[in-house]
Write an enzyme that holds these catalytic residues in place. Structure first.
Site, mmCIF file in Angstrom:
data_model
loop_
_atom_site.group_PDB
_atom_site.id
_atom_site.type_symbol
_atom_site.label_atom_id
_atom_site.label_comp_id
_atom_site.label_asym_id
_atom_site.label_seq_id
_atom_site.Cartn_x
_atom_site.Cartn_y
_atom_site.Cartn_z
ATOM 1 N N GLY A 46 13.793 10.276 -35.514
ATOM 2 C CA GLY A 46 13.446 10.722 -34.165
ATOM 3 C C GLY A 46 14.573 10.489 -33.182
ATOM 4 O O GLY A 46 14.769 11.261 -32.236
ATOM 5 N N ALA A 47 15.350 9.432 -33.401
ATOM 6 C CA ALA A 47 16.439 9.135 -32.462
ATOM 7 C C ALA A 47 17.485 10.243 -32.508
ATOM 8 O O ALA A 47 18.025 10.642 -31.481
ATOM 9 C CB ALA A 47 17.072 7.793 -32.794
ATOM 10 N N GLY A 56 0.819 -1.216 0.000
ATOM 11 C CA GLY A 56 0.000 0.000 0.000
ATOM 12 C C GLY A 56 0.844 1.254 0.000
ATOM 13 O O GLY A 56 1.674 1.476 -0.878
ATOM 14 N N GLY A 57 0.601 2.091 1.010
ATOM 15 C CA GLY A 57 1.314 3.362 1.108
ATOM 16 C C GLY A 57 2.811 3.176 1.218
ATOM 17 O O GLY A 57 3.592 4.046 0.803
#
Ligand code: HXC
Length: 517
Positions: free
Chosen positions: A407-408, A172-173
């Site tokens: 893009g690279a 959880g937390g």
């Protein structure tokens, strides 16, 4: 016979009781699981004899909104301050022997107290976690306690380094606070992270899984990307924290520590000249390039088993602390996919927060094509990386070793994203795409109408290669600052780091940017 003040004897007695946490039986149980107690862990983390504890007398508060529990001095967490390599750090260590190290209102108060002190004094804050999450008996008070911690994690992010070492079950937390921090270290087979454990999953979805397969270190190191480093045992995990901090300043106003260990290693560097194969489709190992450029044994790879087509890690070059970002051409040809984008983005931003210069090695054919990647939002994830490099104001140095396609080229710290020094090796290939793909688009009709389409395509691809598959076209247009021999890389980076050490690049004022997440 000497007289001892009874008030001092009482203090000693209470202190001794506090040290016992949940009592001898639970301590024995903890040891039997191969786990240390919180006090032993703090001792093993810090420089010897430097720990000073705070608030050891705090106990939980029971009222009408809680279920009564036994009270333990310290309420399941040991907090205080000490030193790592002579620098102050604040620490909290959850004590699993006290109600499973669970978070109560008062435990949260203690953790927030050391976090606040760490912020005020500009020092790192380290959490040693071993906890069943929110203490059920305290209901909303425990949940509110987590909110207090999460808010601080977020607000202190980028101001002081925040590190979590997972030393047991963290549910959880106890998993969310680490996820908001800079570094998560796990211990193999001993630590687990999950929001809901195997029992809850079985009840809700019917899926059956054990804790290790759900949230063990292998899962978070290789599949989810939640953890950054893993260790064989607790001591190694704590040593990794010490090592990680050695690259970082204590806060965002200071510079990282400089370790004057510069030693020229020309013989070793010479091997770099022959590392990239002549055949562009043949892979080589970028890790070897990094090892040869960085100071001896200084490279600390982060998230080494997740998104292995990308490499991120801290190192020193000539004593300067640097963040290294690279592709690994021997894994998926160094293509950039969603996980690689996320991995590199987060690391670039961490380095920028803490004034660590970025050194980027590029060898990538581009973003990974495919329906799954597009539908999972590679546009959004790749945009993060563009955003992070563009936003980063630390010194940025790029070395293109081979492919920088499409893009690279752009995304990997290209010159006009604001990179300070851009170098290319003679083996660099800078183009919108590879030769075969390009000619099939550009000359589709010409190839189809040719008597010998295969030969025509090959001829055109060769022409394209001659024109674009080298760094000279990019350099003649001012997109590369210099073309260097690979063996010059280390000295060129060192010279650039020295020249850029007083870099001043203020960003325009704003509340905060809106990074695509
Ligand atoms: C109170 C708890 C507790 C809890 C464990 N204990 N979890 N007490 N609240 N959440 C106590 C046990 O009663 C026991 O007390 C001691 O801690 C040790 O637990 P064991 O079960 O004996 O140990 P072990 O077998 O090692 O199992 C550890 C565990 C398991 C995996 C953590 O206890 C467990 O699954 N606990 C529940 C985890 C969980 O679901 N937490 C709530 C998360 S929700 P004694 O007296 O016998 O020593 C949450 C909300 C935050 O955190 C929201 C964030 C967004």
């Amino acid at each position: 016979m000497s007289f001892e003040d009874p008030r001092i004897l009482e203090l000693r007695e209470i202190r001794e009781k506090a040290k016992q946490g949940g009592g001898k039986d639970r301590i024995n149980k903890q040891h039997a699981k191969g786990k240390n107690t919180s006090r032993e862990r703090v001792r093993d983390l810090l420089d010897p004899g430097t720990f000073n504890e705070l608030e050891p007398f705090i106990t939980s508060h029971n009222d009408e909104s809680t279920i009564d529990t036994e009270k333990f001095l310290g309420d399941g967490v040991v907090t205080g301050y000490g030193q790592i390599d002579g620098r102050t750090v604040y620490v909290y260590a959850q004590d699993f022997t006290v109600l499973g190290g669970t978070l109560s209102e008062m435990q949260s108060h203690k953790i927030c107290r050391v976090m606040d002190l760490a912020l005020r004094n500009g020092t790192p804050c380290i959490g040693l976690l071993d906890s069943g999450g929110a203490r059920i008996q305290e209901g909303v008070k425990a949940l509110g306690g987590y909110a207090e911690i999460f808010r601080r994690n977020a607000q202190f992010s980028g101001v002081i380094p925040q590190i979590s070492v997972m030393l047991g079950p963290c549910a959880g937390g106890a998993a969310y606070s680490p996820a908001l921090q800079d570094m998560i270290v796990m211990v193999e087979k001993k630590s687990f992270m999950f929001l809901t454990g195997p029992e809850v999953i079985k009840a809700v979805t019917g899926e059956v899984i054990d804790a290790e397969s759900l949230g063990g270190s292998d899962v978070h190191m290789a599949i989810s990307g939640v953890a950054h480093l893993s260790a064989h045992d607790e001591q190694q995990a704590l040593n990794l924290v010490r090592r990680f901090l050695s690259y970082l300043p204590s806060n965002n106003i200071e510079n990282p520590p400089f370790k004057s260990i510069y030693e020229d290693t020309p013989a070793k560097e010479n091997t770099l000249n022959s590392i990239v194969p002549m055949d562009p489709s043949e892979p080589y190992v970028m890790h070897q390039v990094i090892e040869q450029v960085a100071d001896k044994d200084s490279f600390l790879e982060i998230q080494p088993a997740w998104a292995r087509n990308a490499i991120v890690g801290l190192a020193r070059i000539g004593g300067y602390s640097v963040g290294i970002v690279a592709q690994e051409p021997s894994v998926l040809a160094g293509v950039i996919d969603i996980d690689a984008s996320d991995k590199m983005t987060r690391f670039v931003r961490m380095c920028d927060c803490f004034n660590i210069p970025l050194v980027t090695f590029v060898d990538s054919p581009g973003f990974l094509p495919g329906i799954a990647q597009e539908h999972s939002g590679i546009i959004r994830h790749g945009a993060k990386l563009l955003y992070a490099y563009s936003e980063a104001t630390v010194p940025k140095i790029t070395i293109i070793t081979r492919k920088a396609y499409g893009g690279a080229y752009v995304v990997m710290s290209s010159k006009y994203l604001g990179t300070d020094m851009t170098f290319a090796w003679p083996s660099a290939e800078i183009a919108v795409m590879g030769a075969e793909g390009a000619v099939n688009i550009l000359y589709k009709k010409q190839i189809e109408e040719s008597d010998k389409p295969a030969e025509e395509s090959k001829r055109l691809a060769e022409e394209y290669r001659k024109k674009f598959n080298n760094p000279y076209m990019a350099a003649s247009n001012g997109y590369i600052d210099d073309i260097i021999e690979p063996r010059e890389t280390r000295s060129k980076i060192f010279a650039a780091l020295s020249a850029l050490k007083d870099k001043y690049a203020p960003a325009p004022p704003r509340k905060h940017g809106n990074i695509p997440v």
